[in-house]
Design a protein around this motif. Structure first.
Motif, PDB file in Angstrom:
ATOM      1  N   ALA A 245       0.843  -1.192   0.000  1.00  0.00           N
ATOM      2  CA  ALA A 245       0.000   0.000   0.000  1.00  0.00           C
ATOM      3  C   ALA A 245       0.879   1.244   0.000  1.00  0.00           C
ATOM      4  CB  ALA A 245      -0.897   0.001   1.231  1.00  0.00           C
ATOM      5  N   SER A 246       0.353   2.323  -0.525  1.00  0.00           N
ATOM      6  CA  SER A 246       1.091   3.580  -0.543  1.00  0.00           C
ATOM      7  C   SER A 246       1.152   4.137   0.885  1.00  0.00           C
ATOM      8  CB  SER A 246       0.397   4.572  -1.470  1.00  0.00           C
ATOM      9  OG  SER A 246      -0.828   4.973  -0.900  1.00  0.00           O
ATOM     10  N   PRO A 247       2.094   5.034   1.153  1.00  0.00           N
ATOM     11  CA  PRO A 247       2.173   5.630   2.494  1.00  0.00           C
ATOM     12  C   PRO A 247       0.876   6.321   2.916  1.00  0.00           C
ATOM     13  CG  PRO A 247       4.179   6.098   1.278  1.00  0.00           C
ATOM     14  CD  PRO A 247       3.223   5.434   0.316  1.00  0.00           C
TER      15      PRO A 247
ATOM     16  N   ALA B 123      -1.248   5.323   6.185  1.00  0.00           N
ATOM     17  CA  ALA B 123      -1.590   6.316   7.204  1.00  0.00           C
ATOM     18  C   ALA B 123      -3.097   6.350   7.454  1.00  0.00           C
ATOM     19  CB  ALA B 123      -1.086   7.695   6.776  1.00  0.00           C
ATOM     20  N   ALA B 124      -3.885   6.255   6.388  1.00  0.00           N
ATOM     21  CA  ALA B 124      -5.338   6.256   6.547  1.00  0.00           C
ATOM     22  C   ALA B 124      -5.798   5.018   7.311  1.00  0.00           C
ATOM     23  CB  ALA B 124      -6.021   6.321   5.179  1.00  0.00           C
ATOM     24  N   ARG B 125      -5.218   3.879   6.990  1.00  0.00           N
ATOM     25  CA  ARG B 125      -5.573   2.632   7.686  1.00  0.00           C
ATOM     26  C   ARG B 125      -5.195   2.717   9.163  1.00  0.00           C
ATOM     27  NH1 ARG B 125      -8.478  -1.739   8.451  1.00  0.00           N
ATOM     28  NH2 ARG B 125      -7.292  -3.606   8.892  1.00  0.00           N
ATOM     29  N   ARG B 126      -4.003   3.255   9.436  1.00  0.00           N
ATOM     30  CA  ARG B 126      -3.539   3.396  10.813  1.00  0.00           C
ATOM     31  C   ARG B 126      -4.461   4.336  11.596  1.00  0.00           C
ATOM     32  NH1 ARG B 126      -1.224   1.472  15.180  1.00  0.00           N
ATOM     33  NH2 ARG B 126      -0.095   3.036  16.333  1.00  0.00           N
TER      34      ARG B 126
ATOM     35  N   LEU C   4      -7.663   2.521  12.456  1.00  0.00           N
ATOM     36  CA  LEU C   4      -7.470   1.553  13.545  1.00  0.00           C
ATOM     37  C   LEU C   4      -7.360   2.246  14.894  1.00  0.00           C
ATOM     38  CD1 LEU C   4      -4.990  -0.944  11.864  1.00  0.00           C
ATOM     39  CD2 LEU C   4      -7.359  -1.359  12.478  1.00  0.00           C
ATOM     40  N   VAL C   5      -6.599   3.336  14.945  1.00  0.00           N
ATOM     41  CA  VAL C   5      -6.443   4.070  16.207  1.00  0.00           C
ATOM     42  C   VAL C   5      -7.789   4.621  16.661  1.00  0.00           C
ATOM     43  CG1 VAL C   5      -5.433   6.156  17.220  1.00  0.00           C
ATOM     44  CG2 VAL C   5      -4.011   4.605  15.877  1.00  0.00           C
ATOM     45  N   GLN C   6      -8.565   5.144  15.730  1.00  0.00           N
ATOM     46  CA  GLN C   6      -9.880   5.696  16.069  1.00  0.00           C
ATOM     47  C   GLN C   6     -10.804   4.607  16.611  1.00  0.00           C
ATOM     48  OE1 GLN C   6     -11.845   7.419  12.732  1.00  0.00           O
ATOM     49  NE2 GLN C   6     -13.668   7.995  13.882  1.00  0.00           N
TER      50      GLN C   6
END
Length: 95
Positions: free
Chosen positions: A33-35, A39-42, A45-47
């Motif tokens: 996946a692109s950075p 970042a969007a996936r991370r 997940l954090v949310q």
């Protein structure tokens, strides 16, 4: 050939137990996946994980017990943090 022998026959274990890679789309490695996607996936997940707790009674008791211990340690530190007056060992005023 036993499953153990098949596993040991692999130079680097790949989980295929000696079977050849058929190259099907299901067996191919996923594309990286692109950075921005990472970042969007991370962030997602954090949310989702924020504020999550196990809903069972045992977990609730553990949380309460942990909070009680933490509060007791804080009270203990507050009691022992104060300075204490100690007599001066070189005091010559005593007769």
């Amino acid at each position: 050939m036993t499953p153990y022998e098949r596993l040991m026959a692999e130079a680097i274990p790949s989980g295929r137990f000696g079977d050849p890679d058929v190259g099907s789309p299901a067996r191919r490695a996923p594309a990286s996946a692109s950075p921005e996607q990472q970042a969007a996936r991370r962030a997602l997940l954090v949310q989702e994980q924020r504020g999550w707790r196990l809903p069972d009674a045992t977990s609730q008791r553990k949380r309460e017990r942990s909070l009680e211990r933490s509060a007791e340690r804080s009270r203990e530190r507050a009691r022992t943090r104060h300075l204490r007056l100690v007599p001066d060992p070189t005091d010559t005023r005593a007769a």
